[in-house]
Design a protein around this motif. Structure first.
Motif, PDB file in Angstrom:
ATOM      1  N   SER A 255      -5.643  14.051  -5.331  1.00 31.22           N
ATOM      2  CA  SER A 255      -4.638  13.452  -4.924  1.00 31.22           C
ATOM      3  C   SER A 255      -4.627  12.024  -5.265  1.00 31.22           C
ATOM      4  CB  SER A 255      -4.630  13.229  -3.202  1.00 31.22           C
ATOM      5  OG  SER A 255      -3.530  12.604  -2.821  1.00 31.22           O
ATOM      6  N   LEU A 256      -3.287  11.895  -5.700  1.00 27.43           N
ATOM      7  CA  LEU A 256      -3.170  10.444  -6.305  1.00 27.43           C
ATOM      8  C   LEU A 256      -2.967   9.435  -5.433  1.00 27.43           C
ATOM      9  CD1 LEU A 256      -0.395  11.241  -9.192  1.00 27.43           C
ATOM     10  CD2 LEU A 256      -2.985  10.661  -9.475  1.00 27.43           C
ATOM     11  N   TYR A 257      -2.799   9.763  -4.046  1.00 30.18           N
ATOM     12  CA  TYR A 257      -2.169   8.940  -2.813  1.00 30.18           C
ATOM     13  C   TYR A 257      -3.179   8.722  -1.715  1.00 30.18           C
ATOM     14  CZ  TYR A 257       2.131  10.495  -5.110  1.00 30.18           C
ATOM     15  OH  TYR A 257       3.256  10.941  -5.940  1.00 30.18           O
ATOM     16  N   ILE A 258      -3.147   7.554  -1.267  1.00 31.25           N
ATOM     17  CA  ILE A 258      -3.785   7.226   0.096  1.00 31.25           C
ATOM     18  C   ILE A 258      -2.700   7.047   1.135  1.00 31.25           C
ATOM     19  CG2 ILE A 258      -4.950   5.618   1.341  1.00 31.25           C
ATOM     20  CD1 ILE A 258      -6.538   7.037  -0.835  1.00 31.25           C
ATOM     21  N   GLU A 259      -2.836   7.786   2.211  1.00 28.11           N
ATOM     22  CA  GLU A 259      -1.762   7.881   3.043  1.00 28.11           C
ATOM     23  C   GLU A 259      -2.279   7.346   4.477  1.00 28.11           C
ATOM     24  OE1 GLU A 259      -0.627  12.098   3.181  1.00 28.11           O
ATOM     25  OE2 GLU A 259       0.573  11.960   1.441  1.00 28.11           O
ATOM     26  N   ASP A 260      -1.385   6.796   5.319  1.00 28.10           N
ATOM     27  CA  ASP A 260      -1.568   6.548   6.621  1.00 28.10           C
ATOM     28  C   ASP A 260      -0.724   7.484   7.598  1.00 28.10           C
ATOM     29  OD1 ASP A 260      -1.333   5.288   9.184  1.00 28.10           O
ATOM     30  OD2 ASP A 260      -2.075   3.543   8.220  1.00 28.10           O
ATOM     31  N   GLU A 261      -1.356   8.445   8.314  1.00 29.57           N
ATOM     32  CA  GLU A 261      -0.748   9.518   9.044  1.00 29.57           C
ATOM     33  C   GLU A 261      -0.112   8.867   9.917  1.00 29.57           C
ATOM     34  OE1 GLU A 261      -0.386  12.481   8.212  1.00 29.57           O
ATOM     35  OE2 GLU A 261      -1.820  12.543   6.502  1.00 29.57           O
ATOM     36  N   GLU A 262      -0.537   7.961  10.802  1.00 29.01           N
ATOM     37  CA  GLU A 262       0.343   7.104  11.903  1.00 29.01           C
ATOM     38  C   GLU A 262       1.514   6.641  11.413  1.00 29.01           C
ATOM     39  OE1 GLU A 262      -0.708   4.029  15.421  1.00 29.01           O
ATOM     40  OE2 GLU A 262      -2.242   4.929  14.343  1.00 29.01           O
ATOM     41  N   LEU A 263       1.613   5.994  10.302  1.00 24.57           N
ATOM     42  CA  LEU A 263       2.685   5.459   9.699  1.00 24.57           C
ATOM     43  C   LEU A 263       3.669   6.256   9.353  1.00 24.57           C
ATOM     44  CD1 LEU A 263       1.723   2.088   7.738  1.00 24.57           C
ATOM     45  CD2 LEU A 263       3.088   2.464   9.901  1.00 24.57           C
ATOM     46  N   ILE A 264       3.165   7.306   8.727  1.00 28.31           N
ATOM     47  CA  ILE A 264       4.021   8.633   8.268  1.00 28.31           C
ATOM     48  C   ILE A 264       4.782   9.192   9.667  1.00 28.31           C
ATOM     49  CG2 ILE A 264       4.135  10.862   7.618  1.00 28.31           C
ATOM     50  CD1 ILE A 264       1.747  10.237   5.609  1.00 28.31           C
ATOM     51  N   LYS A 265       4.205   9.368  10.575  1.00 28.58           N
ATOM     52  CA  LYS A 265       4.990   9.804  11.727  1.00 28.58           C
ATOM     53  C   LYS A 265       6.253   8.791  11.986  1.00 28.58           C
ATOM     54  CE  LYS A 265       0.965  12.106  13.687  1.00 28.58           C
ATOM     55  NZ  LYS A 265       0.025  12.222  14.849  1.00 28.58           N
ATOM     56  N   LYS A 266       5.867   7.571  11.831  1.00 24.48           N
ATOM     57  CA  LYS A 266       6.804   6.542  12.316  1.00 24.48           C
ATOM     58  C   LYS A 266       8.020   6.203  11.478  1.00 24.48           C
ATOM     59  CE  LYS A 266       3.859   3.945  15.565  1.00 24.48           C
ATOM     60  NZ  LYS A 266       3.303   2.557  15.971  1.00 24.48           N
ATOM     61  N   ILE A 267       7.583   6.167   9.959  1.00 23.65           N
ATOM     62  CA  ILE A 267       8.699   5.810   9.258  1.00 23.65           C
ATOM     63  C   ILE A 267       8.884   6.674   8.117  1.00 23.65           C
ATOM     64  CG2 ILE A 267       8.155   3.281   9.314  1.00 23.65           C
ATOM     65  CD1 ILE A 267       6.762   3.163   6.936  1.00 23.65           C
ATOM     66  N   GLY A 268       8.083   7.819   8.087  1.00 25.52           N
ATOM     67  CA  GLY A 268       8.435   8.839   7.139  1.00 25.52           C
ATOM     68  C   GLY A 268       7.406   8.512   6.022  1.00 25.52           C
ATOM     69  N   TYR A 269       7.785   9.427   5.077  1.00 27.17           N
ATOM     70  CA  TYR A 269       7.115   9.101   3.657  1.00 27.17           C
ATOM     71  C   TYR A 269       7.662   8.011   2.719  1.00 27.17           C
ATOM     72  CZ  TYR A 269       4.110  13.369   4.152  1.00 27.17           C
ATOM     73  OH  TYR A 269       3.319  14.174   4.803  1.00 27.17           O
ATOM     74  N   VAL A 270       7.229   6.951   2.725  1.00 28.31           N
ATOM     75  CA  VAL A 270       7.911   5.733   1.879  1.00 28.31           C
ATOM     76  C   VAL A 270       6.456   5.205   1.036  1.00 28.31           C
ATOM     77  CG1 VAL A 270       8.747   3.522   1.928  1.00 28.31           C
ATOM     78  CG2 VAL A 270       9.199   4.857   3.965  1.00 28.31           C
ATOM     79  N   THR A 271       6.706   5.353  -0.346  1.00 27.49           N
ATOM     80  CA  THR A 271       5.670   5.239  -1.228  1.00 27.49           C
ATOM     81  C   THR A 271       5.780   4.057  -2.076  1.00 27.49           C
ATOM     82  OG1 THR A 271       5.570   7.796  -1.474  1.00 27.49           O
ATOM     83  CG2 THR A 271       4.208   6.592  -2.930  1.00 27.49           C
TER      84      THR A 271
END
Length: 456
Positions: A255-271
Motif C-alpha cells: 500500500s502506498l498510503y498510511i491511514e487513520d481509521e478514526e479520522l476516516i470515520k469522521k471526515i471520510g477519505y481525504v488524501t
C-alpha cells in the motif's frame, strides 16, 4: 473613562477627557490600535480651541491615555506625525499619530555582533540603544525568559534596533513588550506575554455576538509519503533523476498510503501527498507519515463581540491584549479559553471599541465534527433563558429613560455631559442593560426552531 495626557515642560496636561465640562479639554476623536509584537498607535484629532493645540511636537512630545476606572495607562508613547487641516466651513484642527514605546527602538542602530544567548544579545542591543537616545527613551532589560535552542551564535546586524528585534522574533519566536514601572522602561521577551484570567465571556453577561468557524479542509485521513526521485539512464547513458519517487509500498503491505481509521470515520477519505525530496529510507518515510497524521491540528476561528464592562465602571476586569479569557457558550458546547490578539479603543465612544480573539487550535480527534443537536444542555439552557427573560421584563420600563442617556453619550461632540451625571448613569447601567432583551429574543427564536416550531 479615558484621559489623554501630554507632558509639556515636565508638567502633565490633560488634553482629552470625555467627561470634562471644559471644552478646551475636548478631542474631536481618538482611537488606539494595539497588536502583539507590533508598535501600537494612537490617532486623534484636536480642535483649535484645545488647551494642548500648540504643545504637540512630533518626535518630542510624550503622550499617554489613562483609563480612569482602572487607573492604568492603556497607551504610552510619543507624538509621531502631524497633519494640519482646514475645511471649507471654516473648521480648523490638527490630526496627530502617536506610537507606543516600542517605537523608541527605531531611533537607534546596532553594529554587527555575535552572542551566545538571547539574554546576552538583548543586553547588548539595549546598551547600544541607550547610548543613542535621550533619557526618556531609554529602555532597560526586563524579564527575558524566552527558551531558545540555538546551535549557532545569535546575531545582531547593521539595522535599527527594532528591525533587529523583529529578526530575533522571526528566527526564535516569542513575544516582546515594553513595561513601565516608576517611570523606568523595561523590555520583556517571553514565549508568551499574557496570563489566564478569571474573567469569563458569557451569554447574558458580556457576550454580544458569537461565531465559531470550524475548517477541517486542511486535515487529512490518509497520506502518501514519497521520497527522493529514482535514478534512470538517459539516451546518452548518463544517470539522471526520473519523475518517479521512492514509496513505502514494499514495506507497507503493497500500500502506498498510511491511514487513520478514526479520522476516516469522521471526515471520510481525504488524501495528501507528503514529499520528502532527500529521503531515501523507506522506514523513515513511513514514520514521517504516521507522525504527520498524529500531529494534525484543527483550526477553530472565533468571531466574537465581547463587551468590556469595565469601561462602564462595573466590577469586571478590563480585557487586556495578550490575556486569555474563558469563553462559555453552552448552546454550542463551547468551553475553552480564547486570547485577545488585537485591541482597538475609541476613547470618545468606548462602546464601539473592539477586540480580536485568536484562533483555537485543537487535536482534530478531540473535536467532534459531526453535527450535534446539543440535547444534553438544551433543557437547562431553555430554563436559564426563560428565567432571564422574566428579569428582562421587569427592567423594560426603565430602559426608555436610560436609552435617552445612552443617546447623549453616543452622540457627537455636543454629547459631553457632567461627570456626576455620567457616573450616576454607569452605576445603574448593569441593571438596565438594554442589549439583553434582543439577545434573549434571538435565543428563544432558536430554541423554538429546535422544537420544530416557527417564529413570527
Amino acid at each position: 473613562m479615558y484621559q489623554v495626557i501630554i507632558n509639556h515642560e515636565n508638567n502633565d496636561i490633560v488634553i482629552g477627557d470625555i467627561t470634562a465640562k471644559d471644552i478646551s479639554k475636548r478631542l474631536l476623536s481618538g482611537k488606539i490600535n494595539k497588536e502583539r509584537n507590533a508598535v501600537g498607535n494612537f490617532e486623534f484629532d484636536i480642535p483649535l480651541d484645545n488647551i494642548g493645540y500648540n504643545y504637540l511636537n512630533p518626535m518630542k512630545t510624550q503622550i499617554r491615555v489613562l483609563n480612569t476606572f482602572t487607573n492604568k495607562n492603556v497607551f504610552e508613547g510619543r507624538i509621531l506625525k502631524q497633519s494640519n487641516l482646514l475645511e471649507n466651513e471654516g473648521k480648523v484642527y490638527k490630526t496627530f499619530k502617536a506610537e507606543d514605546k516600542l517605537g523608541y527602538l527605531i531611533d537607534s542602530v546596532q553594529v554587527y555582533g555575535e552572542y551566545n544567548s538571547i539574554n546576552e544579545a538583548i543586553t547588548a542591543l539595549l546598551n547600544t540603544h541607550n547610548l543613542c537616545v535621550e533619557d526618556w527613551k531609554k529602555i532597560y532589560i526586563g524579564e527575558i525568559t524566552l527558551k531558545v535552542d540555538a546551535e549557532e551564535k545569535i546575531v545582531l546586524n547593521y539595522k535599527d534596533s527594532l528591525e533587529n528585534i523583529k529578526d530575533l522574533i522571526s528566527s526564535y519566536g516569542g513575544e516582546v513588550n515594553i513595561r513601565t514601572e516608576k517611570n523606568i522602561n523595561y523590555f520583556d521577551y517571553k514565549d508568551i506575554i499574557g496570563e489566564y484570567t478569571e474573567t469569563e465571556i458569557k451569554l447574558g453577561v458580556n457576550l454580544k455576538k458569537f461565531e465559531e468557524d470550524i475548517d477541517p479542509t486542511q486535515c487529512y485521513s490518509r497520506v502518501m509519503p514519497v521520497g527522493a526521485k529514482l535514478k534512470t539512464t538517459d539516451s546518452e547513458g548518463k544517470e539522471v533523476d526520473s519523475e518517479e519517487r521512492i514509496t513505502i509500498a514494499s514495506i507497507n503491505n503493497n500500500s502506498l498510503y498510511i491511514e487513520d481509521e478514526e479520522l476516516i470515520k469522521k471526515i471520510g477519505y481525504v488524501t495528501k501527498i507528503l514529499e520528502y525530496d532527500d529521503e531515501e529510507d523507506k522506514d523513515a518515510l513511513k514514520q514521517n507519515a504516521i507522525e504527520f497524521l498524529k500531529t494534525q491540528k484543527l483550526s477553530i476561528s472565533n468571531n466574537i463581540t465581547a463587551l468590556d464592562l469595565s469601561i462602564l465602571g462595573l466590577k469586571y476586569d478590563a480585557f487586556t491584549l495578550g490575556n486569555f479569557y474563558k469563553l462559555d457558550v453552552p448552546f454550542f458546547n463551547v468551553d475553552y479559553y480564547v486570547r485577545v490578539v488585537k485591541e482597538t479603543i475609541d476613547i470618545n465612544n468606548p462602546h464601539t471599541s473592539s477586540l480580536t480573539f485568536g484562533d483555537k487550535v485543537v487535536d482534530i480527534k478531540d473535536y467532534q465534527l459531526e453535527s450535534k443537536k446539543q440535547v444534553t444542555n438544551y433543557e437547562q439552557i431553555k430554563l436559564e433563558v426563560e428565567n432571564t427573560a422574566k428579569k428582562v421584563e421587569k427592567i423594560n420600563k426603565s430602559v426608555t429613560t436610560n436609552t435617552k442617556k445612552v443617546e447623549i453619550l453616543e452622540g457627537d461632540l455636543s454629547g459631553y455631559v457632567k461627570k456626576t451625571t455620567y457616573n450616576n448613569f454607569v452605576n445603574t447601567i448593569n441593571e438596565n442593560f438594554n442589549k439583553v432583551n434582543n439577545e434573549i429574543k434571538n435565543i428563544k427564536e432558536r430554541l423554538t426552531k429546535l422544537e420544530g416550531g416557527t417564529t413570527t
